[in-house]
Design a protein around this motif. Structure first.
Motif, PDB file in Angstrom:
ATOM      1  N   ASN A   4      74.168  43.864  63.356  1.00 16.51           N
ATOM      2  CA  ASN A   4      74.106  44.503  64.652  1.00 16.51           C
ATOM      3  C   ASN A   4      75.084  43.791  65.575  1.00 16.51           C
ATOM      4  O   ASN A   4      75.205  42.576  65.539  1.00 16.51           O
ATOM      5  N   LYS A   5      75.770  44.529  66.437  1.00 18.84           N
ATOM      6  CA  LYS A   5      76.746  43.930  67.343  1.00 18.84           C
ATOM      7  C   LYS A   5      76.127  42.861  68.234  1.00 18.84           C
ATOM      8  O   LYS A   5      76.816  41.963  68.700  1.00 18.84           O
ATOM      9  N   ASN A   6      74.839  42.952  68.491  1.00 20.94           N
ATOM     10  CA  ASN A   6      74.178  42.013  69.387  1.00 20.94           C
ATOM     11  C   ASN A   6      73.550  40.826  68.673  1.00 20.94           C
ATOM     12  O   ASN A   6      72.944  39.984  69.308  1.00 20.94           O
ATOM     13  N   THR A   7      73.654  40.756  67.362  1.00 19.94           N
ATOM     14  CA  THR A   7      73.075  39.635  66.633  1.00 19.94           C
ATOM     15  C   THR A   7      74.159  38.860  65.902  1.00 19.94           C
ATOM     16  O   THR A   7      75.209  39.397  65.565  1.00 19.94           O
ATOM     17  N   LYS A   8      73.888  37.600  65.664  1.00 18.50           N
ATOM     18  CA  LYS A   8      74.796  36.747  64.894  1.00 18.50           C
ATOM     19  C   LYS A   8      74.051  36.259  63.664  1.00 18.50           C
ATOM     20  O   LYS A   8      72.898  35.841  63.740  1.00 18.50           O
ATOM     21  N   ASN A   9      74.721  36.333  62.528  1.00 20.16           N
ATOM     22  CA  ASN A   9      74.136  35.859  61.274  1.00 20.16           C
ATOM     23  C   ASN A   9      74.213  34.345  61.197  1.00 20.16           C
ATOM     24  O   ASN A   9      75.198  33.739  61.620  1.00 20.16           O
ATOM     25  N   ILE A  10      73.176  33.755  60.621  1.00 19.76           N
ATOM     26  CA  ILE A  10      73.105  32.303  60.457  1.00 19.76           C
ATOM     27  C   ILE A  10      72.775  31.977  59.011  1.00 19.76           C
ATOM     28  O   ILE A  10      71.884  32.582  58.416  1.00 19.76           O
ATOM     29  N   LEU A  11      73.493  31.002  58.458  1.00 17.89           N
ATOM     30  CA  LEU A  11      73.146  30.386  57.181  1.00 17.89           C
ATOM     31  C   LEU A  11      72.638  28.988  57.499  1.00 17.89           C
ATOM     32  O   LEU A  11      73.257  28.260  58.270  1.00 17.89           O
ATOM     33  N   ILE A  12      71.529  28.609  56.906  1.00 13.30           N
ATOM     34  CA  ILE A  12      70.962  27.290  57.145  1.00 13.30           C
ATOM     35  C   ILE A  12      71.246  26.397  55.947  1.00 13.30           C
ATOM     36  O   ILE A  12      71.009  26.790  54.805  1.00 13.30           O
ATOM     37  N   VAL A  13      71.795  25.216  56.229  1.00 11.54           N
ATOM     38  CA  VAL A  13      72.046  24.234  55.177  1.00 11.54           C
ATOM     39  C   VAL A  13      70.789  23.401  55.017  1.00 11.54           C
ATOM     40  O   VAL A  13      70.356  22.733  55.954  1.00 11.54           O
ATOM     41  N   GLY A  14      70.195  23.494  53.845  1.00 15.16           N
ATOM     42  CA  GLY A  14      68.935  22.813  53.547  1.00 15.16           C
ATOM     43  C   GLY A  14      67.836  23.834  53.388  1.00 15.16           C
ATOM     44  O   GLY A  14      67.521  24.564  54.320  1.00 15.16           O
ATOM     45  N   SER A  15      67.280  23.902  52.191  1.00 15.56           N
ATOM     46  CA  SER A  15      66.252  24.911  51.927  1.00 15.56           C
ATOM     47  C   SER A  15      64.862  24.293  51.786  1.00 15.56           C
ATOM     48  O   SER A  15      63.934  24.944  51.344  1.00 15.56           O
ATOM     49  N   GLY A  16      64.747  23.048  52.215  1.00 17.42           N
ATOM     50  CA  GLY A  16      63.447  22.371  52.158  1.00 17.42           C
ATOM     51  C   GLY A  16      62.596  22.692  53.380  1.00 17.42           C
ATOM     52  O   GLY A  16      62.815  23.680  54.094  1.00 17.42           O
ATOM     53  N   LYS A  17      61.638  21.829  53.619  1.00 18.74           N
ATOM     54  CA  LYS A  17      60.682  22.050  54.703  1.00 18.74           C
ATOM     55  C   LYS A  17      61.363  22.145  56.069  1.00 18.74           C
ATOM     56  O   LYS A  17      61.040  23.019  56.864  1.00 18.74           O
ATOM     57  N   ALA A  18      62.301  21.254  56.355  1.00 17.45           N
ATOM     58  CA  ALA A  18      62.985  21.273  57.654  1.00 17.45           C
ATOM     59  C   ALA A  18      63.774  22.565  57.842  1.00 17.45           C
ATOM     60  O   ALA A  18      63.748  23.167  58.921  1.00 17.45           O
ATOM     61  N   GLY A  19      64.477  22.999  56.806  1.00 20.87           N
ATOM     62  CA  GLY A  19      65.222  24.254  56.894  1.00 20.87           C
ATOM     63  C   GLY A  19      64.320  25.451  57.110  1.00 20.87           C
ATOM     64  O   GLY A  19      64.620  26.349  57.897  1.00 20.87           O
ATOM     65  N   THR A  20      63.190  25.449  56.425  1.00 20.64           N
ATOM     66  CA  THR A  20      62.221  26.538  56.575  1.00 20.64           C
ATOM     67  C   THR A  20      61.637  26.573  57.987  1.00 20.64           C
ATOM     68  O   THR A  20      61.494  27.635  58.583  1.00 20.64           O
ATOM     69  N   LEU A  21      61.315  25.395  58.523  1.00 19.78           N
ATOM     70  CA  LEU A  21      60.794  25.323  59.890  1.00 19.78           C
ATOM     71  C   LEU A  21      61.847  25.776  60.908  1.00 19.78           C
ATOM     72  O   LEU A  21      61.517  26.473  61.871  1.00 19.78           O
ATOM     73  N   LEU A  22      63.086  25.378  60.693  1.00 22.05           N
ATOM     74  CA  LEU A  22      64.162  25.808  61.580  1.00 22.05           C
ATOM     75  C   LEU A  22      64.302  27.323  61.558  1.00 22.05           C
ATOM     76  O   LEU A  22      64.412  27.967  62.600  1.00 22.05           O
ATOM     77  N   ALA A  23      64.296  27.918  60.368  1.00 19.86           N
ATOM     78  CA  ALA A  23      64.400  29.372  60.254  1.00 19.86           C
ATOM     79  C   ALA A  23      63.264  30.072  60.972  1.00 19.86           C
ATOM     80  O   ALA A  23      63.483  31.058  61.688  1.00 19.86           O
ATOM     81  N   SER A  24      62.064  29.551  60.813  1.00 15.01           N
ATOM     82  CA  SER A  24      60.907  30.142  61.472  1.00 15.01           C
ATOM     83  C   SER A  24      61.050  30.083  62.992  1.00 15.01           C
ATOM     84  O   SER A  24      60.789  31.065  63.694  1.00 15.01           O
ATOM     85  N   SER A  25      61.489  28.964  63.484  1.00 14.14           N
ATOM     86  CA  SER A  25      61.683  28.795  64.927  1.00 14.14           C
ATOM     87  C   SER A  25      62.756  29.739  65.457  1.00 14.14           C
ATOM     88  O   SER A  25      62.583  30.375  66.505  1.00 14.14           O
ATOM     89  N   ILE A  26      63.852  29.851  64.741  1.00 14.15           N
ATOM     90  CA  ILE A  26      64.933  30.755  65.163  1.00 14.15           C
ATOM     91  C   ILE A  26      64.442  32.197  65.188  1.00 14.15           C
ATOM     92  O   ILE A  26      64.706  32.931  66.143  1.00 14.15           O
ATOM     93  N   ARG A  27      63.732  32.588  64.157  1.00 21.53           N
ATOM     94  CA  ARG A  27      63.234  33.971  64.094  1.00 21.53           C
ATOM     95  C   ARG A  27      62.288  34.296  65.241  1.00 21.53           C
ATOM     96  O   ARG A  27      62.306  35.397  65.781  1.00 21.53           O
ATOM     97  N   LYS A  28      61.453  33.333  65.625  1.00 23.00           N
ATOM     98  CA  LYS A  28      60.475  33.567  66.685  1.00 23.00           C
ATOM     99  C   LYS A  28      61.076  33.506  68.081  1.00 23.00           C
ATOM    100  O   LYS A  28      60.680  34.260  68.961  1.00 23.00           O
TER     101      LYS A  28
END
Length: 64
Positions: A4-28
């Motif tokens: 979408n023109k109004n959204t930016k895609n993000i790739l997170i480096v690290g798929s462990g607990k910290a990466g998962t928590l970061l993704a959850s926070s960003i989504r919310k």
């Protein structure tokens, strides 16, 4: 993937607990961003959003 023109895609480096928590926070808290997946320094990780290793990051980033 389409973006979408109004959204930016993000790739997170690290798929462990910290990466998962970061993704959850960003989504919310940041609807202007879309977490498309994770890359990690360990090959063989599993999960629907795991896209590859850090060594493959430039190739993965071109797709998203």
């Amino acid at each position: 993937m389409l973006n979408n023109k109004n959204t930016k895609n993000i790739l997170i480096v690290g798929s462990g607990k910290a990466g998962t928590l970061l993704a959850s926070s960003i989504r919310k808290q940041h609807p202007e961003f879309r977490v498309v997946g994770f890359v990690d320094d360990s090959a063989g990780k599993k999960g629907e959003a795991y896209l590859g290793t850090i060594d493959e990051l430039s190739t993965i980033a071109e797709v998203y």
